[in-house]
Design an enzyme around this catalytic site. Structure first.
Site, PDB file in Angstrom:
ATOM      1  N   HIS A  86       8.986  65.240  39.414  1.00  0.00           N
ATOM      2  CA  HIS A  86       8.440  64.242  38.477  1.00  0.00           C
ATOM      3  C   HIS A  86       7.221  63.551  39.089  1.00  0.00           C
ATOM      4  CE1 HIS A  86      12.834  64.112  37.169  1.00  0.00           C
ATOM      5  NE2 HIS A  86      12.213  64.400  36.060  1.00  0.00           N
ATOM      6  N   GLN A 143      19.602  65.940  22.838  1.00  0.00           N
ATOM      7  CA  GLN A 143      19.406  67.246  23.446  1.00  0.00           C
ATOM      8  C   GLN A 143      20.600  67.726  24.270  1.00  0.00           C
ATOM      9  OE1 GLN A 143      15.875  65.606  25.693  1.00  0.00           O
ATOM     10  NE2 GLN A 143      16.505  67.086  27.220  1.00  0.00           N
TER      11      GLN A 143
HETATM   12  O1  PAF Z   1      12.460  67.603  30.675  1.00  0.00           O
HETATM   13  C1  PAF Z   1      13.061  66.546  30.403  1.00  0.00           C
HETATM   14  O2  PAF Z   1      13.396  65.755  31.276  1.00  0.00           O
HETATM   15  C2  PAF Z   1      13.420  66.242  28.956  1.00  0.00           C
HETATM   16  O3  PAF Z   1      13.770  67.387  28.268  1.00  0.00           O
HETATM   17  C3  PAF Z   1      12.329  65.466  28.205  1.00  0.00           C
HETATM   18  C4  PAF Z   1      11.055  66.300  28.067  1.00  0.00           C
HETATM   19  C5  PAF Z   1      12.017  64.173  28.927  1.00  0.00           C
HETATM   20  C6  PAF Z   1      12.800  65.114  26.787  1.00  0.00           C
HETATM   21  O4  PAF Z   1      13.933  64.317  26.813  1.00  0.00           O
END
Ligand code: PAF
Length: 283
Positions: free
Chosen positions: A36, A60
């Site tokens: 990140h 998700q």
């Molecule tokens: O990759 C992630 O951490 C997630 O899928 C995202 C893009 C932040 C969407 O919740």
């Protein structure tokens, strides 16, 4: 650094950004790691303002997935963001972000048929819906995503193109631990032993890449190279070689492709890939 917890705070901030300034955006679910931070670093370089969202998006996660236990070290995440030069952390509560009668979703059809889309029904619908909503709020000029989640990245690029969103998605190379294991927030679930065993994923991908580069283009052969290298007790969800354009399995690697895998160590699901940008390749 500002920490904004509501949609209206974010809107107010966004309206106050001077028109000449560029806004860069790194959407995350928190539990930040070096992968990140590399996205943030790239963002820092290319934008006047950098926004990081920290939001564990329930849409998700499947009903049997790790939503409840997903790591949420919020204070540590904010410290890391502050140190990395982030301007705004947007971290809404679920209840303030989705109304109880939320009924609007975004589906990118086709690219979600294989790989993680097949194993995690509804996952990419949840990702696209949250990212589209975040894009609407943040209105970024650029947004950064990691190549580790290559299917997600390609689906989001398609969404941006199909819906004529006025922003650029930039893909950033996977950051790896010294063993080669791809950085992931879910690595925190691994025991020492599992972590050591998981290093075999990258070994498998690298070996197959080497063999591809020396002229072997048969997908079954390359997949068996990966499978043989992966530590024996690993539960394999999939090992696939797909085209980059449609993310569909191919028999011969004669076009830009991705070698992708997903495995389980206990309940922990890990993914990784190597991108074959025809005729060259890079892990
Ligand atoms: O990759 C992630 O951490 C997630 O899928 C995202 C893009 C932040 C969407 O919740």
């Amino acid at each position: 650094m500002k920490i904004l917890r509501t949609v209206s705070e974010l809107r107010e901030w966004r309206r106050a950004v001077p028109p000449g300034q560029t806004v860069g955006f790194v959407p995350t679910m928190g539990a930040l790691h070096a992968g990140h931070l590399k996205l943030v670093e790239e963002g820092r370089r290319g934008s006047d303002q950098v926004v990081v969202s920290i939001f564990v998006n329930p849409l998700q996660f499947g009903p049997k997935e790790d939503l409840a236990r997903y790591p949420r070290p919020f204070e540590r995440d904010c410290e890391l963001c502050a140190r990395a030069g982030v301007d705004v952390v947007f971290a809404p509560e679920v209840s303030g972000f989705y109304s109880p009668d939320h009924a609007t979703y975004c589906d990118v059809e086709g690219l979600d048929k294989h790989l993680c889309g097949a194993s995690r029904p509804g996952h990419f619908r949840g990702v696209c819906t949250v990212v589209l909503k975040l894009f609407n709020l943040v209105q970024p000029h650029q947004a950064w995503f990691g190549k580790k989640d290559i299917q997600q990245a390609l689906i989001l690029k398609k969404m941006v193109s199909d819906l004529s969103l006025d922003l650029e998605i930039v893909l950033v190379d996977t950051v790896r631990e010294p063993s080669g294991l791809a950085m992931s927030s879910r690595n925190a679930y691994l025991s020492e032993d599992e972590r050591a065993r998981a290093a075999s994923l990258y070994r498998g991908l690298s070996k197959a890449l080497g063999i591809y580069q020396s002229g072997e283009h048969n997908a079954e052969t390359l997949k068996s190279v990966i499978r043989n290298e992966i530590e024996q007790q690993t539960r394999i969800d999939y090992i696939e070689i797909v085209s980059q354009s449609r993310l569909e399995p191919i028999a011969v690697v004669d076009q830009p492709a991705v070698m992708a895998l997903a495995v389980y160590y206990g309940n922990t699901r890990l993914i990784d890939n190597a991108i074959i940008s025809f005729p060259r390749a890079s892990a």
